[in-house]
Design a protein around this motif. Structure first.
Motif, PDB file in Angstrom:
ATOM      1  N   VAL A  65      24.766  50.126   1.259  1.00  0.00           N
ATOM      2  CA  VAL A  65      23.672  50.221   2.214  1.00  0.00           C
ATOM      3  C   VAL A  65      22.679  49.110   1.886  1.00  0.00           C
ATOM      4  N   LEU A  66      22.284  48.336   2.897  1.00  0.00           N
ATOM      5  CA  LEU A  66      21.319  47.254   2.702  1.00  0.00           C
ATOM      6  C   LEU A  66      19.923  47.760   3.035  1.00  0.00           C
ATOM      7  N   ASP A  67      18.985  47.573   2.103  1.00  0.00           N
ATOM      8  CA  ASP A  67      17.603  48.042   2.285  1.00  0.00           C
ATOM      9  C   ASP A  67      16.670  46.861   2.498  1.00  0.00           C
ATOM     10  N   GLY A  68      15.765  46.983   3.461  1.00  0.00           N
ATOM     11  CA  GLY A  68      14.760  45.965   3.709  1.00  0.00           C
ATOM     12  C   GLY A  68      15.160  44.981   4.793  1.00  0.00           C
ATOM     13  N   LEU A  69      14.174  44.129   5.152  1.00  0.00           N
ATOM     14  CA  LEU A  69      14.394  43.086   6.148  1.00  0.00           C
ATOM     15  C   LEU A  69      14.383  41.750   5.416  1.00  0.00           C
ATOM     16  N   ALA A  70      15.466  41.027   5.487  1.00  0.00           N
ATOM     17  CA  ALA A  70      15.625  39.773   4.751  1.00  0.00           C
ATOM     18  C   ALA A  70      14.700  38.692   5.312  1.00  0.00           C
ATOM     19  N   GLU A  71      14.181  37.831   4.404  1.00  0.00           N
ATOM     20  CA  GLU A  71      13.336  36.697   4.809  1.00  0.00           C
ATOM     21  C   GLU A  71      14.093  35.788   5.767  1.00  0.00           C
ATOM     22  N   GLY A  72      15.375  35.595   5.512  1.00  0.00           N
ATOM     23  CA  GLY A  72      16.187  34.730   6.360  1.00  0.00           C
ATOM     24  C   GLY A  72      16.341  35.255   7.779  1.00  0.00           C
ATOM     25  N   VAL A  73      16.342  36.573   7.935  1.00  0.00           N
ATOM     26  CA  VAL A  73      16.428  37.167   9.275  1.00  0.00           C
ATOM     27  C   VAL A  73      15.114  36.948  10.019  1.00  0.00           C
ATOM     28  N   LYS A  74      13.993  37.044   9.295  1.00  0.00           N
ATOM     29  CA  LYS A  74      12.675  36.782   9.900  1.00  0.00           C
ATOM     30  C   LYS A  74      12.580  35.335  10.379  1.00  0.00           C
ATOM     31  N   ALA A  75      13.295  34.441   9.662  1.00  0.00           N
ATOM     32  CA  ALA A  75      13.278  33.021  10.009  1.00  0.00           C
ATOM     33  C   ALA A  75      14.305  32.667  11.086  1.00  0.00           C
ATOM     34  N   GLY A  76      15.001  33.664  11.646  1.00  0.00           N
ATOM     35  CA  GLY A  76      15.936  33.417  12.745  1.00  0.00           C
ATOM     36  C   GLY A  76      17.402  33.479  12.373  1.00  0.00           C
ATOM     37  N   GLY A  77      17.720  33.860  11.149  1.00  0.00           N
ATOM     38  CA  GLY A  77      19.110  33.962  10.723  1.00  0.00           C
ATOM     39  C   GLY A  77      19.739  35.275  11.133  1.00  0.00           C
ATOM     40  N   LYS A  78      21.024  35.364  10.894  1.00  0.00           N
ATOM     41  CA  LYS A  78      21.776  36.590  11.237  1.00  0.00           C
ATOM     42  C   LYS A  78      22.345  37.187   9.955  1.00  0.00           C
ATOM     43  N   LEU A  79      22.082  38.461   9.731  1.00  0.00           N
ATOM     44  CA  LEU A  79      22.566  39.164   8.543  1.00  0.00           C
ATOM     45  C   LEU A  79      23.976  39.674   8.802  1.00  0.00           C
ATOM     46  N   SER A  80      24.883  39.410   7.839  1.00  0.00           N
ATOM     47  CA  SER A  80      26.234  39.955   7.968  1.00  0.00           C
ATOM     48  C   SER A  80      26.608  40.666   6.677  1.00  0.00           C
TER      49      SER A  80
END
Length: 193
Positions: free
Chosen positions: A109-124
């Motif tokens: 389970v992934l917890d939190g919102l990644a800095e890279g996602v805030k910068a426009g990236g896609k989490l996989s």
């Protein structure tokens, strides 16, 4: 780890004919391995309706198995499914003891919102389950990984993770999750130069 109560009936007929007869009665042939004698295997049957909530879930359970009055603690190790009808053909359980470690796949389970996602990236999420070795009393229901620090283009590998009382058996360089650069993020980066 959650527990699951399951009742079964011991069986002595082990051939194809007997197995087909059990399946016609909505019973699933099963076996429990790993008793005091490692070559010992106990054959039994369980009803399909009794194991539905154990099989059709991503969660892991400690099974309190009752076979004709005798109690066992086990985990579900393998499920054999018919290739066409998806009917459950056979179940394999592993007998567990408090002083012997087990190997089991635990959901991530992934917890939190990644800095890279805030910068426009896609989490996989590349690895949905990690294989761990531990005493069954120390196995968690899920492995929580904090990804708030994960920047754009970065990843989390198995070798970077550490959990108390657990030994991770996956390859150290296997990627668990990553933040990928999207076209939109590349365009923003190109405009910024």
């Amino acid at each position: 780890m959650k527990t699951f109560e399951l009742k079964g009936s011991l069986r002595t007929d082990l051939g194809k004919k007997a197995t087909k007869a059990f399946r016609k009665q909505d019973a699933i042939p099963a076996v429990i391995y790993g008793g005091e004698n490692s070559t010992e295997a106990i054959h039994f049957t369980v009803q399909i309706s009794d194991v539905r909530k154990l099989i059709y879930t991503p969660e892991i359970f400690l099974v309190d198995l009752s076979l004709d009055g005798k109690a066992y603690k086990a985990i579900l190790k393998d499920i054999q499914v018919h290739p066409v009808t998806d009917a459950i053909l056979h179940l394999d359980f592993l007998h567990v003891f408090e002083n012997q470690p087990i190997v089991i796949d635990v959901p991530v389970v992934l917890d939190g919102l990644a800095e890279g996602v805030k910068a426009g990236g896609k989490l996989s999420l590349d690895t949905r389950k990690l294989r761990v070795k531990a005493l069954y009393t120390q196995v968690p229901e899920k492995l929580h990984i904090n990804i708030e620090h994960l920047a754009l283009g970065k990843s989390v590998q198995v070798g970077e993770l550490n959990f108390d009382g657990l030994e991770l058996l996956n390859a150290k360089n296997a990627v668990v999750c990553r933040v990928q650069l999207t076209r939109a993020a590349r365009g923003l980066a190109a405009k910024g130069k």
